[in-house]
Motif scaffolding. Structure first.
Motif, PDB file in Angstrom:
ATOM      1  N   UNK A 112       0.687  -1.335  -0.040  1.00 24.23           N
ATOM      2  CA  UNK A 112      -0.074   0.077   0.038  1.00 24.23           C
ATOM      3  C   UNK A 112       0.856   1.249   0.009  1.00 24.23           C
ATOM      4  N   UNK A 113       0.683   2.122  -0.958  1.00 21.40           N
ATOM      5  CA  UNK A 113       1.316   3.479  -0.931  1.00 21.40           C
ATOM      6  C   UNK A 113       0.363   4.350   0.115  1.00 21.40           C
ATOM      7  N   UNK A 114       1.080   4.970   0.988  1.00 24.34           N
ATOM      8  CA  UNK A 114       0.471   5.802   1.941  1.00 24.34           C
ATOM      9  C   UNK A 114       0.635   7.253   1.608  1.00 24.34           C
ATOM     10  N   UNK A 115      -0.277   7.975   1.806  1.00 19.16           N
ATOM     11  CA  UNK A 115      -0.365   9.426   1.659  1.00 19.16           C
ATOM     12  C   UNK A 115      -0.698  10.206   2.767  1.00 19.16           C
ATOM     13  N   UNK A 116       0.238  10.893   3.728  1.00 14.59           N
ATOM     14  CA  UNK A 116      -0.138  11.039   5.091  1.00 14.59           C
ATOM     15  C   UNK A 116       0.201  12.748   5.218  1.00 14.59           C
ATOM     16  N   UNK A 117      -0.845  13.333   5.955  1.00 11.57           N
ATOM     17  CA  UNK A 117      -0.728  14.533   6.387  1.00 11.57           C
ATOM     18  C   UNK A 117      -0.559  14.674   7.928  1.00 11.57           C
ATOM     19  N   UNK A 118       0.452  15.505   8.376  1.00 18.51           N
ATOM     20  CA  UNK A 118       0.721  15.462   9.794  1.00 18.51           C
ATOM     21  C   UNK A 118       0.754  16.926  10.407  1.00 18.51           C
ATOM     22  N   UNK A 119       0.736  17.132  11.828  1.00 15.59           N
ATOM     23  CA  UNK A 119       0.800  18.315  12.174  1.00 15.59           C
ATOM     24  C   UNK A 119       1.628  18.048  13.567  1.00 15.59           C
ATOM     25  N   UNK A 120       2.221  19.242  13.746  1.00  9.89           N
ATOM     26  CA  UNK A 120       3.235  19.315  15.113  1.00  9.89           C
ATOM     27  C   UNK A 120       2.266  19.291  16.413  1.00  9.89           C
ATOM     28  N   UNK A 121       2.668  18.339  17.075  1.00  8.73           N
ATOM     29  CA  UNK A 121       1.959  18.331  18.441  1.00  8.73           C
ATOM     30  C   UNK A 121       3.038  18.315  19.694  1.00  8.73           C
ATOM     31  N   UNK A 122       3.531  19.489  19.991  1.00  6.52           N
ATOM     32  CA  UNK A 122       4.558  19.755  20.868  1.00  6.52           C
ATOM     33  C   UNK A 122       5.999  19.253  20.328  1.00  6.52           C
ATOM     34  N   UNK A 123       6.491  18.585  21.096  1.00  3.66           N
ATOM     35  CA  UNK A 123       7.892  17.876  20.247  1.00  3.66           C
ATOM     36  C   UNK A 123       7.774  16.741  19.371  1.00  3.66           C
ATOM     37  N   UNK A 124       6.653  16.238  19.358  1.00  2.09           N
ATOM     38  CA  UNK A 124       6.405  15.355  18.242  1.00  2.09           C
ATOM     39  C   UNK A 124       5.490  15.650  17.195  1.00  2.09           C
ATOM     40  N   UNK A 125       5.147  14.608  16.216  1.00  4.84           N
ATOM     41  CA  UNK A 125       4.217  14.945  15.225  1.00  4.84           C
ATOM     42  C   UNK A 125       2.980  13.899  15.215  1.00  4.84           C
ATOM     43  N   UNK A 126       1.895  14.167  14.929  1.00  7.13           N
ATOM     44  CA  UNK A 126       0.940  13.080  14.913  1.00  7.13           C
ATOM     45  C   UNK A 126       0.052  13.335  13.369  1.00  7.13           C
ATOM     46  N   UNK A 127      -0.502  12.185  13.109  1.00  8.64           N
ATOM     47  CA  UNK A 127      -1.289  12.182  11.919  1.00  8.64           C
ATOM     48  C   UNK A 127      -2.477  12.894  11.814  1.00  8.64           C
ATOM     49  N   UNK A 128      -2.703  13.661  10.742  1.00  8.65           N
ATOM     50  CA  UNK A 128      -4.249  14.415  10.884  1.00  8.65           C
ATOM     51  C   UNK A 128      -4.857  13.595   9.742  1.00  8.65           C
TER      52      UNK A 128
END
Length: 168
Positions: free
Chosen positions: A134-150
């Motif tokens: 599977x090809x994944x297309x991921x948008x993420x946002x900064x959450x403090x010192x880490x990043x999370x998937x939006x």
């Protein structure tokens, strides 16, 4: 849709502080996808949930369409975690291998492209499986010192086995 830049880093080579900051971001961005995969594989609710923003969306519809399934768009971290872990825990063993990661960072948002091979085996009948590329297309946002998937969109290049038996 996919990250296709001709280089990994955008920080100038002579700006060590900017390069280190960008490398840290890229590591944390990649880690969000690793938490997604390993959280599923271990059926670890907290690890899996840590991969997502509260308002995350997971779109498995493009992949599922390849074998004729029509799942809903999953919206919200709690819905994603509950839906996937309830569907798999005690019924399906999974392993996820993540490769070909490409990242583009833009301030507090990022885009990630990856190729994920996901093996799914029925616990009661390990001969029944689905191996997905599977090809994944991921948008993420900064959450403090880490990043999370939006937003996570999963497509499918090929599969073997019986996905309908695994996913219903």
């Amino acid at each position: 849709m996919y990250v296709t830049r001709d280089r990994a880093l955008t920080a100038p080579a002579h700006d060590i502080a900017a390069a280190v900051a960008e490398l840290r971001d890229r590591t944390e961005i990649t880690d969000a996808l690793h938490r997604f995969g390993l959280g599923q594989d271990l059926k670890d609710k907290d690890l899996f949930a840590s991969a997502f923003a509260a308002d995350a969306e997971l779109d498995f519809r493009p992949a599922a369409a390849k074998w004729g399934a029509e799942p809903p768009l999953m919206s919200g971290r709690d819905t994603i975690v509950t839906t996937i872990l309830t569907m798999f825990t005690g019924r399906v063993d999974t392993t996820h291998q993540i490769t070909d990661v490409r990242i583009a960072v833009d301030g507090d948002t990022a885009r990630l492209t990856a190729l994920v091979e996901a093996q799914h085996l029925l616990v009661a009948d390990p001969g029944t499986h689905a191996l997905l590329k599977n090809p994944y297309d991921v948008e993420l946002i900064r959450d403090g010192d880490r990043w999370v998937i939006r937003r996570l969109r999963i497509d499918n290049t090929w599969y073997t086995g019986e996905p309908a038996a695994i996913f219903g």
